[in-house]
Write a protein that holds these residues in place. Structure first.
Motif: not given
Lengths: 373, 339
Positions: A215-219
């Protein structure tokens, strides 16, 4: 707008794309959770520029799309009543209920107003004490704190003619539901940066562990999204499944303590129906018992609603990443932004609308989709 | 609920997008008929007593009446003057009708009239006839203004959307989105760091400067309601050609970009009141661009795309990253997003 230009720099984008192409050795599919990310991906053509073996699956993260038909119908019913000022974010006005939308209610004489903040609705309530002012509180963790703050202020100031029709949803239970689906094809998630800026990232490690999924927190800017994809691919290739924060300029692990504090005071979690998907346990917020007086569903008795979804619409499968928008038979024919059957075709952030608006040149055409009268 | 089947008027019917177009094509045109009207140009080109005239009308219902950079008074002049100028005409005479709401301060009406008069003098047009009506309190928004105008089309000039053809270069006269964001900022009490000022201005002088270089200008359009996207879609549809835009070349002021990013709006769809787009044959493009940049209202002129044979009737943007996307006709008015 310098910082936006910086996050759309073509040379930097090319470097990220090259790095992704060098890293990827096989086919991977990943889901961007948020409709804002879907919109940005399609609008900037990011999906066209990625190596062919990376598939982006569009997730359920459009608040307009997932608000259940029953709640829309309740909103339409309340907004039609004399003596009611019904306030909403703009993009909810075109969402089809069973037989009409809020624009139609407004056209028929209902006092429906677009506001930019729930605090504007509270201001209207204080200025018009003889009217019942209702705010339509929908959205994910991003909008929930502002709506909680409006309820908090209304109570503090003892504003009696203000209430909220609330249909808030939470992202982590949706990720859980998607991963538990037997048809799930998702191998990694690009988590929604603005949700995490409120909630932090502490809800995610358990999900990544349980389902062995990165899970990659992305803008939301093109370079943000490419960096999120790059990190997700790197983890997938290495067989890792961690939570990574690729949006550190906005997201801290502990989130926003002030927002979280008001959320906990005003809301409590509840099972929530998602339009097109069904009920997901513990996936929503409702006003807590202490704020029951500010709950429009409690204040206005609404009976006799008979909701009816168009049978042909497959927006639920689109929202779960099971099909692409153009794989629905109604896409671009019976269902267009002008004649939306499902909410995914209404909102700018809906996957169907994004495909219709930006991708008709490249999606297989089932019939004439380009007519502009 | 299909929007096109709305049995009542909704706000989008006046938004300059697909709903407005439907109303015109399916309700007004069949009722009125007539080839000139059917051309759906900003102003009608008519011949009267041997003279080629441009004739146009527009109504102004802007709220608030006064905003950074202008007022309903300037708009009522500039809007109609620009509609005439978009057929290459030299605007000459205006009519002006006021619809006033009972209870409106006369000083407000006076100020609108003063600003209207000043704008007419600046645009070198004369108000020669008018009308006043008053509606009951609560049945208007203070002041509505309608203007109609006529102007003379010079010999050898034939400017209309149908004339766009592959090979034409697409030029915009300056930065886009200022008017719509200026109105939004005062209407909703939003501030965006730098004050955004409306671009409202009469464009006839700029058009004459362009025509002085060459009469071979194929299309002119002022991208008002519905913004650049609506104007280009109308031209693509009318001419049956495609339009390709270079997204990074479209000038968008920083404050407009900031406001749009914040509200979830696309500057391509935001209204302008003092800008034009021109389709010019490639051989004349540099000279026309130079003439525009030499004029005070065209200093920010830029080449933003071209007319192509591919994808007829559609507007496609090349994105900053190298992808492509369709720029569609807006449905109604843009709606600010939830998050």
């Amino acid at each position: 707008m310098k910082y936006i230009d910086e996050f759309q720099d073509p040379a930097l984008a090319r470097r990220l794309l090259d790095d992704i192409a060098r890293t990827v050795t096989r086919r991977w599919s990943m889901m961007e959770v948020c409709g804002g990310q879907t919109h940005s991906i399609i609008r900037h053509g990011i999906d066209q520029l990625l190596p062919g073996n990376i598939e982006l699956i569009h997730g359920p993260g459009c608040p307009v799309c997932v608000t259940p038909l029953e709640v829309i119908d309740k909103a339409l019913e309340i907004a039609s009543r004399p003596g009611v000022v019904f306030c909403s974010f703009g993009d909810m006005l075109r969402v089809p209920g069973s037989d009409r939308d809020l624009f139609r209610v407004k056209g028929d004489g209902g006092d429906v107003r677009v506001v930019y903040s729930p605090m504007d609705a509270l201001r209207i309530a204080r200025q018009t004490p003889d009217q019942e002012v209702v705010f339509f509180g929908v959205g994910f963790e991003t909008t929930a704190p502002a709506i909680a703050m409006a309820a908090h202020q209304a109570k503090r100031l003892d504003v009696r003619n203000f209430s909220l029709l609330v249909s808030h949803v939470r992202v982590p239970p949706a990720i859980e539901a998607i991963m538990r689906s037997p048809d799930c094809r998702v191998q990694a998630f690009l988590a929604a940066g603005h949700v995490c800026s409120v909630m932090g990232t502490l809800e995610y490690p358990a999900l990544a562990d349980t389902h062995k999924v990165p899970i990659v927190v992305t803008g939301f800017e093109p370079l943000d999204i490419l960096e999120g994809i790059r990190r997700a691919v790197r983890q997938l290739e290495r067989g890792e499944h961690r939570v990574e924060n690729a949006y550190p300029r906005a997201v801290r692990p502990q989130g926003n303590p002030v927002a979280l504090s008001v959320l906990r005071e005003v809301f409590t979690t509840t099972d929530r129906a998602w339009r097109g998907i069904g009920t997901i346990p513990d996936s929503g917020w409702r006003l807590s018992d202490a704020y029951r007086d500010y709950d429009a569903e409690h204040r206005f008795e609404i009976t006799g609603l008979a909701t009816e979804e168009p049978a042909v619409c497959r927006s639920g499968e689109v929202l779960q990443g099971l099909i692409k928008p153009h794989e629905c038979a109604a896409f671009g024919t019976a269902c267009t932004p002008r004649t939306p059957l499902g909410a995914t075709m209404v909102s700018n952030e809906g996957a169907c609308a994004a495909y219709y608006l930006y991708r008709r040149l490249t999606t297989p055409r089932t019939e004439e989709t380009a007519s502009v009268d | 609920m299909p929007l096109r089947d709305h049995p009542v008027v909704v706000m989008g019917h006046g938004g300059g997008g697909a709903l407005s177009a439907e109303l015109t094509r399916h309700l007004f045109l069949p009722a009125y008929g007539g080839q000139t009207l059917g051309a759906l140009t900003d102003s009608a080109a008519i011949t009267l007593g041997g003279a080629r005239l441009a004739f146009s009308t527009d109504s102004y219902v802007v709220h608030p009446l006064f905003f950074p950079g202008g007022s309903i008074g300037d708009l009522a002049v500039n809007g109609t003057v620009n509609d005439l100028a978009m057929s290459g005409a030299v605007p000459a005479y205006l009519s002006c009708a006021f619809i006033l709401e009972e209870g409106t301060e006369l000083s407000t009406v006076g100020r609108v009239a003063q600003e209207l008069g000043a704008a007419a003098r600046a645009a070198d047009v004369t108000v020669v006839t008018g009308d006043t009506k008053v509606v009951d309190s609560g049945h208007g928004d203070g002041v509505y203004v309608n203007t109609a105008g006529i102007g003379l089309i010079p010999e050898g000039v034939d400017i209309r959307p149908q004339r766009a053809r592959p090979g034409d270069v697409l030029i915009v006269s300056g930065p886009i989105g200022q008017h719509g964001i200026a109105i939004l900022s005062v209407r909703e009490g939003l501030t965006f760091g730098t004050e955004v000022v409306s671009d409202t201005a009469p464009l006839a002088g700029l058009v004459q400067a362009m025509l002085a270089v060459t009469p071979e200008i194929h299309v002119l359009r002022d991208p008002t309601r519905g913004g650049l996207a609506a104007a280009l879609n109308e031209i693509a549809t009318a001419s049956g050609t495609g339009v390709i835009l270079d997204e990074r070349a479209v000038p968008v002021p920083e404050a407009v970009a900031t406001a749009c990013a914040l509200l979830g709006l696309d500057p391509m769809y935001v209204a302008n009141e003092g800008r034009l787009v021109a389709f010019v044959p490639r051989t004349h493009a540099d000279a026309v661009l130079d003439a525009m940049r030499a004029h005070p209202l065209g200093r920010g002129a830029a080449v933003i795309g071209a007319c192509v044979a591919e994808h007829p009737g559609m507007v496609v943007a090349r994105t900053g990253l190298g992808g492509t996307r369709i720029v569609d006709l807006p449905l109604g008015e843009q709606l600010p997003r939830i998050c």
